[in-house]
Scaffold this motif. Structure first.
Motif, PDB file in Angstrom:
ATOM      1  N   SER A  43       0.818  -1.206   0.000  1.00  0.00           N
ATOM      2  CA  SER A  43       0.000   0.000   0.000  1.00  0.00           C
ATOM      3  C   SER A  43       0.855   1.261   0.000  1.00  0.00           C
ATOM      4  N   PRO A  60      -4.322   0.609  -1.258  1.00  0.00           N
ATOM      5  CA  PRO A  60      -3.690  -0.638  -1.685  1.00  0.00           C
ATOM      6  C   PRO A  60      -3.132  -0.551  -3.096  1.00  0.00           C
ATOM      7  N   GLU A  63      -4.014  -6.746  -5.027  1.00  0.00           N
ATOM      8  CA  GLU A  63      -5.065  -7.508  -4.359  1.00  0.00           C
ATOM      9  C   GLU A  63      -4.706  -7.853  -2.917  1.00  0.00           C
ATOM     10  N   VAL A  66      -5.670  -4.919  -0.929  1.00  0.00           N
ATOM     11  CA  VAL A  66      -7.127  -4.822  -0.851  1.00  0.00           C
ATOM     12  C   VAL A  66      -7.658  -5.727   0.256  1.00  0.00           C
ATOM     13  N   GLU A  67      -7.191  -6.964   0.277  1.00  0.00           N
ATOM     14  CA  GLU A  67      -7.636  -7.913   1.296  1.00  0.00           C
ATOM     15  C   GLU A  67      -7.212  -7.462   2.684  1.00  0.00           C
ATOM     16  N   THR A  93     -14.006   3.983   4.710  1.00  0.00           N
ATOM     17  CA  THR A  93     -13.336   3.457   3.523  1.00  0.00           C
ATOM     18  C   THR A  93     -14.018   4.076   2.309  1.00  0.00           C
ATOM     19  N   ASN A  96     -10.649   3.241  -3.990  1.00  0.00           N
ATOM     20  CA  ASN A  96      -9.221   3.550  -4.043  1.00  0.00           C
ATOM     21  C   ASN A  96      -8.913   4.402  -5.276  1.00  0.00           C
ATOM     22  N   PRO A 100      -6.788  -0.796  -7.139  1.00  0.00           N
ATOM     23  CA  PRO A 100      -7.956  -1.657  -6.934  1.00  0.00           C
ATOM     24  C   PRO A 100      -8.579  -1.487  -5.554  1.00  0.00           C
ATOM     25  N   GLY A 101      -9.811  -1.951  -5.431  1.00  0.00           N
ATOM     26  CA  GLY A 101     -10.452  -2.049  -4.132  1.00  0.00           C
ATOM     27  C   GLY A 101     -10.753  -0.721  -3.476  1.00  0.00           C
ATOM     28  N   GLU A 102     -10.739  -0.752  -2.134  1.00  0.00           N
ATOM     29  CA  GLU A 102     -11.022   0.435  -1.350  1.00  0.00           C
ATOM     30  C   GLU A 102      -9.794   0.864  -0.564  1.00  0.00           C
ATOM     31  N   CYS A 103      -9.691   2.174  -0.330  1.00  0.00           N
ATOM     32  CA  CYS A 103      -8.679   2.708   0.571  1.00  0.00           C
ATOM     33  C   CYS A 103      -9.329   2.940   1.924  1.00  0.00           C
TER      34      CYS A 103
END
Length: 316
Positions: A43, A60, A63, A66-67, A93, A96, A100-103
């Motif tokens: 990250s 992130p 992946e 992200v997890e 949250t 991002n 990917p995903g959320e921060c």
């Protein structure tokens, strides 16, 4: 391992971060001052400071990150109530802006991150309060119900299986880039760890898994916060000493163990020495797989130095 030297942000990173904040539950943060704090393997972190205070935005890079953030969002509220020192408490949250995903966004944990040199120069490792705080934190994290941590999505780590699988990768990608004598010795040390049953005779507990000096935040002469729970897992409680062992030194670890009423015996010393070697070997894997020549050279040097120290201590 700090990877900030090997990370470049996209040119419009600040605009993306501000746009994310503008659309969040705290849109006023979009007008605050923003600066890069650093990056790890998983990250990137930036600081957002307004008239009220400082917030941290952690984004992130892949992946795994992200997890990690999703897992922390579930665990940290409950863990924060169980430990006596401030840790990150997610405010919210959001999507991002850099990957990917959320921060995650949370109020900054009090204190500053120091270099290892600063710790020694300021005599912080000699302070009895430092020892007590670290010992208490480890005991509190380890006392968190492992069954509840599993329910919250924390992964169970099978150390023996994992390191056996890592050895296959080490043989294929690490040994070829090491000096021949260091390569042979690394394999001997690795196989010695895997072959000793007592290394895996432990009760599974929740562990931080990345307790290093730069994650212990300092205000004045006291630890006032602990950060970076991205590697939190259920596993070997001894592993929470593995970064303090090279960073703070064996005598500091001995004092922490004394404070906890636990021994620093030959068995534990062997494990900690092995983990110093294996950690740098895993860094070589990362450097090879991501084409990071400078980091590769640094990691090869650290493996060779760790093996020399390993043999000097007579651990095997």
């Amino acid at each position: 391992m700090d990877m900030s030297a090997h990370t470049e942000l996209v040119a419009d990173w600040e605009g993306r971060v501000r746009a994310m904040l503008a659309g969040s539950v705290q849109p006023g943060l979009a007008r605050a001052g923003v600066r890069v704090l650093g990056a790890g393997m998983d990250s990137v972190a930036v600081s957002v400071t307004d008239a009220v205070g400082e917030y941290i935005v952690r984004m992130p890079k892949g992946e795994d990150g992200v997890e990690s953030i999703a897992r922390e969002a579930r665990l940290l509220p409950e863990l924060g109530a169980a430990v006596s020192i401030p840790i990150p408490r997610y405010e919210f949250t959001a999507p991002n802006p850099l990957g990917p995903g959320e921060c995650c966004v949370y109020p900054a944990v009090p204190g500053e991150s120091l270099t290892d040199e600063d710790w020694y120069e300021r005599g912080l490792l000699e302070q009895a309060d430092t020892v007590r705080t670290v010992a208490r934190f480890l005991d509190e994290v380890h006392a968190f119900p492992a069954a509840r941590a599993l329910e919250l999505g924390v992964e169970l780590r099978d150390m023996r299986t994992e390191f056996a699988e890592d050895l296959d990768s080490v043989l294929a990608q690490v040994i070829p880039v090491l000096p021949s004598d260091a390569g042979r010795r690394l394999v001997e040390v690795w196989e010695g760890y895997l072959g000793e049953d007592t290394n895996f005779d432990y009760s599974l507990v929740l562990i931080h898994a990345d307790v290093s000096l730069d994650h212990l935040l300092i205000s004045g002469e006291r630890i006032t916060g602990i950060i970076d729970f991205g590697d939190v897992q259920i596993g070997d409680p001894d592993y929470d000493l593995c970064y303090l062992w090279p960073d703070a030194g064996p005598e500091f670890v001995r004092r922490v163990q004394d404070c906890r009423g636990l021994p620093l015996d030959e068995r534990l010393t062997r494990k900690l020495d092995f983990w110093v070697c294996s950690d740098s070997a895993i860094d070589i894997l990362h450097a090879v797989e991501h084409d990071l020549p400078e980091f590769l050279d640094e990691s090869v040097q650290r493996v060779c130095e760790a093996l020399k120290r390993f043999d000097q201590t007579g651990s095997v």
